[in-house]
Design a protein around this motif. Structure first.
Motif, short mmCIF file in Angstrom:
data_model
loop_
_atom_site.label_atom_id
_atom_site.label_comp_id
_atom_site.label_asym_id
_atom_site.label_seq_id
_atom_site.Cartn_x
_atom_site.Cartn_y
_atom_site.Cartn_z
N ILE A 179 0.85 -1.20 0.00
CA ILE A 179 0.00 0.00 0.00
C ILE A 179 0.87 1.25 0.00
CG2 ILE A 179 -1.76 1.30 1.26
CD1 ILE A 179 -2.84 -1.30 0.21
N VAL A 180 0.50 2.23 -0.80
CA VAL A 180 1.12 3.54 -0.74
C VAL A 180 0.02 4.55 -0.39
CG1 VAL A 180 0.84 4.00 -3.23
CG2 VAL A 180 2.56 5.26 -1.92
N LYS A 181 0.35 5.46 0.52
CA LYS A 181 -0.61 6.46 0.99
C LYS A 181 -0.24 7.81 0.39
CE LYS A 181 -1.66 6.19 5.35
NZ LYS A 181 -3.07 5.72 5.33
N LEU A 182 -1.11 8.35 -0.46
CA LEU A 182 -0.88 9.66 -1.08
C LEU A 182 -1.80 10.70 -0.48
CD1 LEU A 182 -0.57 8.80 -4.90
CD2 LEU A 182 1.22 8.84 -3.16
N GLU A 183 -1.23 11.82 -0.11
CA GLU A 183 -2.03 12.97 0.34
C GLU A 183 -2.08 13.95 -0.82
OE1 GLU A 183 -2.34 16.11 4.10
OE2 GLU A 183 -0.48 15.03 3.71
N ILE A 184 -3.28 14.29 -1.25
CA ILE A 184 -3.43 15.13 -2.44
C ILE A 184 -4.30 16.34 -2.16
CG2 ILE A 184 -3.13 13.16 -4.00
CD1 ILE A 184 -6.16 13.30 -4.50
N ILE A 185 -4.04 17.38 -2.91
CA ILE A 185 -4.89 18.57 -2.92
C ILE A 185 -5.63 18.58 -4.24
CG2 ILE A 185 -4.91 21.09 -3.03
CD1 ILE A 185 -2.53 21.11 -1.15
N ARG A 186 -6.93 18.76 -4.18
CA ARG A 186 -7.76 18.75 -5.38
C ARG A 186 -8.60 20.03 -5.45
NH1 ARG A 186 -11.12 13.47 -6.03
NH2 ARG A 186 -9.05 12.72 -6.62
N SER A 187 -8.67 20.60 -6.62
CA SER A 187 -9.48 21.79 -6.82
C SER A 187 -10.92 21.52 -6.41
CB SER A 187 -9.43 22.22 -8.29
OG SER A 187 -10.28 23.33 -8.52
#
Length: 483
Positions: A179-187
């Motif tokens: 598992i890889v955990k990505l923290e993202i910002i989305r418009s």
């Protein structure tokens, strides 16, 4: 100062060499565009002459010697040279130019394989930010809900600040099943999303075809997900199969296609556009433009429509521009990504390489689309739920709650035909009724609360709705262009 000359030799050699490789968003240049082998420095004497004409190299060598001998801790010469190269490339402030050491270069070449373990998303750095250009079709990234232009701010809890594309890629890739955990910002969202993605084998299948109907006409459909080594050959094979079924039109879908090899898109255009105009022009930094044209005299006996969106980049944009500006074929969808530069990976003697932006590419009509994209001739927005965000539950959603997750859940309920009565993030009685109706129909315990099980079912139903081509307004409009 023998080491001083070694530094100069090393730095000069970085700008020279022969050959090249490719990957998504990186193009092999047309034959004869540039010949590195003719420019290679062949002796220390020639390097010394270069040093005499460029005293700046003397300063670099002095700095290396000073740090190597006098810094408070021991630092290897190789590490200092690597840092100098990275600094030079970083000064360009070009997201597509990057230095890759031997390890990164090996990973870069591994990306050419027919499959790899990872999440299946094309990434790039824009204005210092790590963004997703597009998830690969049917990849773990797509299934997890990642979207074009999502901005990654951390990987497994560690900030991505200061990472280049290949360092970030190394952290994201991994063994199948992990598992890889990505923290993202989305418009459109006020808070970052945290997405857990299970790595899997990502096959690089680039061409998918189907026969569709529009007013009883046979309309061929070919989706190209990227332009790799075998793409043009697969395209030709699938097109031939469709043409044997009495085509009245062809749709080429490059939505979410981040690009790839110039030679691949060239081989496709050789089959589709005539020699009336160059299908692309390569512009050198001097301003000189080199046009490239096909030898085709007659275009296909049926019209072609191209599907594009904000995830269509690089070679996809070459294809769209050529088909539109040479043959006046329709472009349906949304404005493209806007990548109008050409890179070449130049391998170095120590098995590292520099991927460097060397040229601009210009459309048949002389337009440079970099940073601007290509506008569709028919602008079509997908239904709102195509862009709905994933639910990020820290607790079950229930009556009288008021937050962003409730808004997302209400948007999902509306899309699926359950009327929550509002979409402002307040969980009222009508929203509770809609949740209960959804739970009842889908055989979930009827509580009126959105727990993990209900949230998962909502998201799976939304994915199914998106995958139903009847809900794909861009495709439906493209089919109507042949009536």
């Amino acid at each position: 100062m023998k080491n001083k000359w070694l530094v100069i030799i090393s730095i000069c050699s970085l700008l020279l060499g022969a050959g090249g490789t490719y990957a998504s968003l990186l193009w092999i240049l047309p034959p004869g565009t540039i010949d590195f082998s003719k420019e290679k420095v062949e002796s220390e004497h020639e390097v010394a002459m270069e040093k005499e004409s460029n005293p700046g190299l003397d300063k670099v060598a002095d700095a290396l010697e000073l740090i190597r001998k006098s810094y408070v801790e021991d630092v290897s010469e190789n590490r200092l040279i690597q840092g100098a190269i990275q600094g030079m490339v970083g000064t360009l402030q070009d997201p597509y130019s990057v230095y890759m050491d031997e390890e990164a270069s090996e990973r870069f070449n591994d990306s050419l394989d027919s499959s790899f373990d990872g999440i299946g998303a094309q990434i790039a750095i824009q204005e210092g930010k790590l963004i997703i250009i597009s998830p690969i079709k049917n990849s773990p990234a797509e299934k997890a809900g990642l979207k074009a232009r999502d901005r990654i701010i951390s990987i497994d809890g560690e900030s991505v600040e200061g990472l280049d594309v290949y360092e970030a890629s190394k952290k994201i890739r991994g063994e199948k099943g992990t598992i890889v955990k990505l923290e993202i910002i989305r418009s459109g969202l006020s808070k970052p999303l945290v997405v857990d993605i299970k790595r899997d084998k990502v096959p690089v299948l680039t061409v998918f075809s189907d026969m569709k109907k529009s007013s009883e006409k046979n309309i061929g459909y070919i989706q190209i997900t990227s332009f790799s080594q075998g793409t043009a050959k697969d395209f030709s094979t699938e097109l031939r199969k469709l043409e044997e079924q009495n085509l009245s039109g062809l749709i080429i879908d490059v939505r979410g296609n981040p690009g790839g090899m110039l030679s691949s898109v060239e081989d496709i255009l050789f089959q589709l556009v005539t020699d009336k105009k160059p299908y692309v022009q390569i512009e050198e930094r001097s301003g000189k433009r080199i046009p490239y044209s096909t030898a085709l005299k007659e275009k296909k006996p049926y019209p072609i429509t191209v599907l594009i969106d904000e995830g269509s980049a690089s070679a996809s944009e070459i294809l769209a521009a050529a088909l539109n500006e040479i043959e006046n074929y329709s472009l349906v969808g949304k404005k493209t990504f806007g990548k109008g530069t050409v890179q070449q990976a130049v391998p170095l003697d120590d098995h590292s390489n520099i991927k460097l932006t060397m040229f601009k590419w210009i459309t048949p009509n002389g337009n440079w689309i970099h940073g601007k994209g290509i506008k569709p001739t028919i602008d079509v927005e997908q239904p709102a739920y195509f862009h709905v965000h994933s639910l990020q539950l820290e607790e079950a959603l229930a009556l009288d709650m008021n937050n962003e997750n409730v808004t997302i859940a209400q948007e999902m309920l509306v899309a699926l035909g359950y009327g929550p009565g509002r979409q402002d993030g307040y969980f009222d009685v009508q929203t509770e009724r809609a949740v209960k109706a959804f739970q009842s129909i889908n055989q979930i315990p009827v509580t009126g609360r959105i727990d993990e099980k209900t949230a998962m079912e909502l998201q799976e139903k939304i994915i199914s709705a998106i995958q139903n081509e009847k809900n794909d307004l861009q495709l439906q409009v493209a089919l109507k262009t042949f009536r």
